[in-house]
Design a protein around this motif. Structure first.
Motif, PDB file in Angstrom:
ATOM      1  N   GLU A  89      21.546  24.972 -78.754  1.00 23.47           N
ATOM      2  CA  GLU A  89      22.066  25.241 -79.159  1.00 23.47           C
ATOM      3  C   GLU A  89      22.542  23.943 -80.263  1.00 23.47           C
ATOM      4  O   GLU A  89      23.935  23.189 -79.232  1.00 23.47           O
ATOM      5  N   GLY A  90      21.962  23.586 -81.151  1.00 29.04           N
ATOM      6  CA  GLY A  90      23.674  23.002 -81.750  1.00 29.04           C
ATOM      7  C   GLY A  90      23.134  23.189 -83.475  1.00 29.04           C
ATOM      8  O   GLY A  90      22.335  23.888 -83.789  1.00 29.04           O
ATOM      9  N   ASP A  91      24.210  21.870 -84.485  1.00 27.38           N
ATOM     10  CA  ASP A  91      23.152  22.188 -85.606  1.00 27.38           C
ATOM     11  C   ASP A  91      22.047  22.185 -86.005  1.00 27.38           C
ATOM     12  O   ASP A  91      20.812  20.892 -85.973  1.00 27.38           O
ATOM     13  N   GLY A  92      21.202  22.882 -86.851  1.00 28.46           N
ATOM     14  CA  GLY A  92      19.923  22.780 -87.145  1.00 28.46           C
ATOM     15  C   GLY A  92      19.168  23.138 -86.226  1.00 28.46           C
ATOM     16  O   GLY A  92      17.957  23.394 -86.435  1.00 28.46           O
ATOM     17  N   VAL A  93      19.378  23.126 -84.830  1.00 32.19           N
ATOM     18  CA  VAL A  93      18.267  23.135 -83.943  1.00 32.19           C
ATOM     19  C   VAL A  93      17.818  24.319 -84.161  1.00 32.19           C
ATOM     20  O   VAL A  93      16.316  24.500 -83.908  1.00 32.19           O
ATOM     21  N   TYR A  94      18.300  25.802 -84.456  1.00 36.24           N
ATOM     22  CA  TYR A  94      17.494  26.955 -84.439  1.00 36.24           C
ATOM     23  C   TYR A  94      16.013  26.509 -85.198  1.00 36.24           C
ATOM     24  O   TYR A  94      14.993  27.156 -85.788  1.00 36.24           O
ATOM     25  N   GLU A  95      17.189  26.400 -86.455  1.00 37.57           N
ATOM     26  CA  GLU A  95      16.097  26.396 -88.168  1.00 37.57           C
ATOM     27  C   GLU A  95      14.945  24.856 -87.462  1.00 37.57           C
ATOM     28  O   GLU A  95      13.312  25.274 -87.892  1.00 37.57           O
ATOM     29  N   THR A  96      15.310  24.073 -87.211  1.00 38.89           N
ATOM     30  CA  THR A  96      14.196  23.013 -86.654  1.00 38.89           C
ATOM     31  C   THR A  96      13.226  23.730 -85.675  1.00 38.89           C
ATOM     32  O   THR A  96      11.511  23.268 -85.947  1.00 38.89           O
ATOM     33  N   ARG A  97      12.978  24.390 -84.687  1.00 41.66           N
ATOM     34  CA  ARG A  97      11.878  24.748 -83.972  1.00 41.66           C
ATOM     35  C   ARG A  97      11.249  25.622 -84.421  1.00 41.66           C
ATOM     36  O   ARG A  97      10.278  26.107 -84.604  1.00 41.66           O
ATOM     37  N   MET A  98      12.543  26.638 -85.380  1.00 42.04           N
ATOM     38  CA  MET A  98      11.675  27.897 -85.764  1.00 42.04           C
ATOM     39  C   MET A  98      10.544  27.784 -87.211  1.00 42.04           C
ATOM     40  O   MET A  98       9.318  27.883 -86.708  1.00 42.04           O
ATOM     41  N   GLU A  99      10.920  26.335 -87.893  1.00 42.72           N
ATOM     42  CA  GLU A  99       9.948  25.843 -88.811  1.00 42.72           C
ATOM     43  C   GLU A  99       8.898  24.804 -87.729  1.00 42.72           C
ATOM     44  O   GLU A  99       7.277  24.991 -88.259  1.00 42.72           O
ATOM     45  N   SER A 100       9.124  24.429 -86.817  1.00 42.37           N
ATOM     46  CA  SER A 100       7.980  24.058 -86.042  1.00 42.37           C
ATOM     47  C   SER A 100       6.833  24.831 -85.234  1.00 42.37           C
ATOM     48  O   SER A 100       5.555  25.111 -84.560  1.00 42.37           O
ATOM     49  N   GLY A 101       7.365  26.312 -85.381  1.00 43.05           N
ATOM     50  CA  GLY A 101       6.777  27.467 -84.555  1.00 43.05           C
ATOM     51  C   GLY A 101       6.553  27.207 -83.500  1.00 43.05           C
ATOM     52  O   GLY A 101       5.484  28.681 -82.689  1.00 43.05           O
ATOM     53  N   ASP A 102       7.838  26.854 -82.955  1.00 40.40           N
ATOM     54  CA  ASP A 102       7.223  27.232 -81.064  1.00 40.40           C
ATOM     55  C   ASP A 102       8.845  26.701 -80.750  1.00 40.40           C
ATOM     56  O   ASP A 102       9.364  25.423 -80.835  1.00 40.40           O
ATOM     57  N   LEU A 103       9.231  28.369 -80.091  1.00 42.96           N
ATOM     58  CA  LEU A 103      10.738  28.294 -79.976  1.00 42.96           C
ATOM     59  C   LEU A 103      10.873  27.166 -78.224  1.00 42.96           C
ATOM     60  O   LEU A 103      11.964  26.806 -77.723  1.00 42.96           O
ATOM     61  N   GLY A 104       9.748  27.221 -77.865  1.00 42.36           N
ATOM     62  CA  GLY A 104       9.992  26.330 -76.207  1.00 42.36           C
ATOM     63  C   GLY A 104       9.098  27.210 -75.609  1.00 42.36           C
ATOM     64  O   GLY A 104       8.620  29.091 -75.780  1.00 42.36           O
ATOM     65  N   ASP A 105       9.474  27.437 -73.541  1.00 45.66           N
ATOM     66  CA  ASP A 105       9.027  28.335 -72.346  1.00 45.66           C
ATOM     67  C   ASP A 105       9.105  28.998 -72.079  1.00 45.66           C
ATOM     68  O   ASP A 105       9.215  31.008 -72.937  1.00 45.66           O
ATOM     69  N   ILE A 106      10.809  29.187 -72.537  1.00 43.17           N
ATOM     70  CA  ILE A 106      10.882  30.121 -72.319  1.00 43.17           C
ATOM     71  C   ILE A 106      12.430  29.986 -73.032  1.00 43.17           C
ATOM     72  O   ILE A 106      13.400  29.051 -73.338  1.00 43.17           O
ATOM     73  N   VAL A 107      13.199  31.055 -73.835  1.00 43.12           N
ATOM     74  CA  VAL A 107      13.814  31.103 -74.787  1.00 43.12           C
ATOM     75  C   VAL A 107      15.278  32.190 -74.309  1.00 43.12           C
ATOM     76  O   VAL A 107      14.820  33.023 -73.956  1.00 43.12           O
ATOM     77  N   ILE A 108      16.766  31.953 -74.022  1.00 44.28           N
ATOM     78  CA  ILE A 108      18.128  32.860 -74.519  1.00 44.28           C
ATOM     79  C   ILE A 108      18.234  32.711 -75.433  1.00 44.28           C
ATOM     80  O   ILE A 108      18.829  31.653 -76.444  1.00 44.28           O
ATOM     81  N   TRP A 109      18.487  33.750 -75.846  1.00 45.46           N
ATOM     82  CA  TRP A 109      19.056  34.470 -77.416  1.00 45.46           C
ATOM     83  C   TRP A 109      21.078  34.760 -76.954  1.00 45.46           C
ATOM     84  O   TRP A 109      21.113  35.148 -76.525  1.00 45.46           O
ATOM     85  N   GLY A 110      21.664  33.924 -78.120  1.00 45.65           N
ATOM     86  CA  GLY A 110      23.019  34.601 -77.058  1.00 45.65           C
ATOM     87  C   GLY A 110      23.928  35.507 -78.459  1.00 45.65           C
ATOM     88  O   GLY A 110      24.241  35.663 -77.778  1.00 45.65           O
ATOM     89  N   SER A 111      22.617  35.959 -79.163  1.00 51.26           N
ATOM     90  CA  SER A 111      22.914  37.028 -79.385  1.00 51.26           C
ATOM     91  C   SER A 111      21.218  37.656 -79.976  1.00 51.26           C
ATOM     92  O   SER A 111      20.419  37.099 -80.472  1.00 51.26           O
ATOM     93  N   ASP A 112      21.935  39.161 -79.864  1.00 47.74           N
ATOM     94  CA  ASP A 112      19.847  39.289 -80.768  1.00 47.74           C
ATOM     95  C   ASP A 112      20.085  40.531 -82.071  1.00 47.74           C
ATOM     96  O   ASP A 112      18.970  41.141 -82.651  1.00 47.74           O
ATOM     97  N   ASP A 113      21.096  39.625 -82.521  1.00 49.37           N
ATOM     98  CA  ASP A 113      21.229  40.000 -83.896  1.00 49.37           C
ATOM     99  C   ASP A 113      19.722  39.117 -84.975  1.00 49.37           C
ATOM    100  O   ASP A 113      18.539  38.608 -84.588  1.00 49.37           O
ATOM    101  N   THR A 114      20.176  38.548 -85.865  1.00 50.42           N
ATOM    102  CA  THR A 114      19.611  38.048 -87.238  1.00 50.42           C
ATOM    103  C   THR A 114      17.753  37.161 -86.539  1.00 50.42           C
ATOM    104  O   THR A 114      16.968  36.953 -87.162  1.00 50.42           O
TER     105      THR A 114
END
Length: 589
Positions: A89-114
């Motif tokens: 994770e880093g500045d804008g990483v989440y937003e960029t990957r969401m916008e691309s429509g592809d988060l990755g193969d395995i995705v690990i979340w720091g929290s189960d929030d928004t």
């Protein structure tokens, strides 16, 4: 869809067999992940780079970016014919990957929030039961993690403003970290208040009732030990900004370690009665601890690199004896204590201030809030499921913490877990070089860089009947003490282990529930991000204030800026969320 995936799986298997030559079916390679097979003992036929499948793990918990190296990379390579690219994770990483429509193969979340919930709504996470993929490729999980999956269904469902489920709660998108087979106890203590005990002994064991007493002791330690093992200046504490979230991580964690209030939005939550403490309220626990860190700085006891250094740079200073104190076990006794220091009669042990009431987290069959999931756009869903499934087996869980079975740890003739001599060296000095056949990098660099766990450390390994946490293994007990300073600590506390000592002291337990933070709308999310940036920036500046007057001025500016960004709306949201959590937690206390 299942036919397509099965075709991909067949093609993948054929490719791996060709690339590995004799690896398929050979004794040198690893068994199937679904049956918990091992990764081999440094063996396995060579795999051509061109035949490797490349998987991307997007982890909001990672401190590493790029291709995984070393021994864990070898496990992925030998066991599944995979190389792993880690995206932290880093500045804008989440937003960029969401916008691309592809988060990755395995995705690990720091929290189960928004952020997690938005990914679910956007269809970017795999339904784990589609085509029975979980049952077929994650059989160990399916057998042992039903409560965690049921929680994930609730976490992933749409809810109203009061936290009530308003949509279907019947889809599994993953599970939360740190699950346990039983909820009858609490996890190992994280906040262990570790201090250089050999120095404390030299000072004659002065009373430490509160933070003022602790400050005095740390000043005296600096006087009698001004330099570390390499001749560099010592400090009472060394911080790092890598893990800052809504505000400065170490400051908010000091509140949790001292008062037992857990981080919650822009404030803290009292797990004993549900009260919420606004971080910027006059006299708040957060501002109290912020002032304490500023006092450390003004007394020359805080590492001046704290605001700019990485976690790795900080932990290197701890290992070299440059830091006297840490509230965290991983940045205290687990980092500092090794054979070389024992030989010099140097050790970090727990000294909890009498007034401190640290939090510990109740073991839960439902797991925590850091979610393991799979991206819906992956070409290899079965493979991702097999990998996560293996990480949930006893071998996989122990490998995450202690390295490859057979090389660094194993089971003895009684089925109990032990570290090999080389494993002890690796655990005590994570900069130990691994054998070339295991990647050649240091033990630390080759570790599981996505940085998440499956089972809780204190949960019982069904293979050995012992917890996964090595401090409880029969093989790690040293009744005679590892050095004279440890014997002194045991005599002083009347306890053999840190957990025994802390269990005999005052602490609070955060009782696990199905609570998950409600989704924020776009307007609140924007305000939240602005406020978080403001609090982190001004908190660090306040820590480095040269006088109390400058500190007060910076706190005043922080409060004013935060209010202008919509802080009151953020606090209102947090207060409502605290009420929701308390309603779930109160009947369980």
């Amino acid at each position: 869809m299942k036919k397509m995936r099965n075709a991909i799986a067949v093609l993948m298997a054929l490719t791996m067999c060709v690339g590995m030559l004799t690896a398929c079916g050979s004794s040198g390679g690893g068994g199937s992940a679904s049956d918990g097979g091992g990764a081999g003992e440094g063996g396995g036929a060579a795999v051509s780079d061109k035949d490797l499948i490349e998987l991307t793990i997007y982890s909001q918990l990672a401190n590493y970016s790029g291709e995984m190296q070393g021994w864990f990379a070898k496990i992925f390579r030998d066991k599944w014919g995979v190389k792993v690219n880690i995206v932290p994770e880093g500045d804008g990483v989440y937003e960029t990957r969401m916008e691309s429509g592809d988060l990755g193969d395995i995705v690990i979340w720091g929290s189960d929030d928004t952020n997690y919930q938005n990914a679910v709504r956007a269809g970017l996470l795999l339904d784990w039961e589609e085509d029975n993929i979980l049952q077929e490729y994650g059989p160990y999980m399916w057998e042992h993690m039903q409560d965690a999956f049921e929680k994930n269904k609730i976490v992933s469902a749409e809810k109203d403003a009061d936290g009530n489920v308003v949509g279907d709660a019947d889809t599994i998108y993953g599970f939360g970290f740190g699950a346990a087979a039983s909820s009858s106890s609490h996890d190992s203590f994280l906040y262990t208040w570790d201090i250089r005990w050999d120095l404390y002994e030299q000072l004659g064991h002065p009373e430490v009732k509160d933070l003022d007493d602790l400050m005095d002791v740390l000043k005296q330690m600096k006087e009698i030990c001004p330099t570390d093992d390499n001749g560099n200046p010592t400090y009472a504490m060394s911080l790092w900004p890598d893990w800052d979230g809504n505000y400065v991580m170490y400051v908010k964690a000091m509140v949790t370690a001292y008062y037992g209030y857990d981080e919650f939005g822009f404030g803290h939550y009292n797990v004993t009665n549900g009260e919420y403490y606004d971080a910027l309220a006059e006299g708040s626990p957060y501002l109290e601890m912020l002032a304490w860190f500023n006092e450390l700085y003004r007394n020359g006891l805080l590492d001046p690199d704290s605001m700019t250094q990485t976690y790795d740079e900080m932990i290197a200073k701890v290992r070299n004896g440059g830091v006297f104190f840490s509230i965290f076990n991983y940045a205290g006794n687990q980092a500092y204590n090794n054979e070389d220091h024992f030989k010099e009669n140097k050790i970090m042990e727990t000294l909890k201030p009498t007034d401190a009431v640290p939090i510990c987290y109740g073991l839960s069959t439902m797991g925590g809030n850091r979610v393991w999931s799979i991206g819906s756009k992956t070409q290899y869903p079965e493979l991702c499921m097999e990998i996560i499934n293996w990480l949930c087996t006893p071998e996989g869980r122990l490998t995450i913490d202690y390295g490859p079975k057979g090389l660094t740890w194993d089971y003895d003739e009684n089925g109990k877990t032990y570290l090999t001599d080389f494993g002890k060296t690796c655990v005590e000095n994570r900069d130990t070089l691994m054998p070339e056949e295991w990647g050649g990098a240091t033990f630390d660099k080759g570790s599981f860089q996505p940085n998440n766990i499956t089972w809780a450390a204190a949960d019982i390994n069904p293979e050995s009947g012992e917890p996964y946490d090595r401090q409880y293994w029969a093989s790690t007990q040293v009744p005679e003490g590892r050095c004279e300073a440890e014997v002194d600590w045991r005599n002083f506390t009347g306890c053999m282990t840190i957990d025994e000592y802390l269990n005999s002291q005052s602490y609070v337990v955060d009782v696990p529930t199905t609570y998950v933070a409600s989704e924020q709308d776009a307007v609140l999310e924007a305000k939240w991000n602005q406020v978080a940036t403001c609090l982190k920036d001004y908190s660090w500046r306040a820590i480095y204030a040269e006088s109390e007057e400058e500190f007060d001025q910076l706190v005043s500016e922080m409060r004013g800026k935060a209010m202008s960004y919509g802080y009151r709306d953020c606090v209102a949201y947090s207060q409502n969320e605290a009420a929701i959590k308390n309603a779930l937690q109160a009947p369980l206390r």
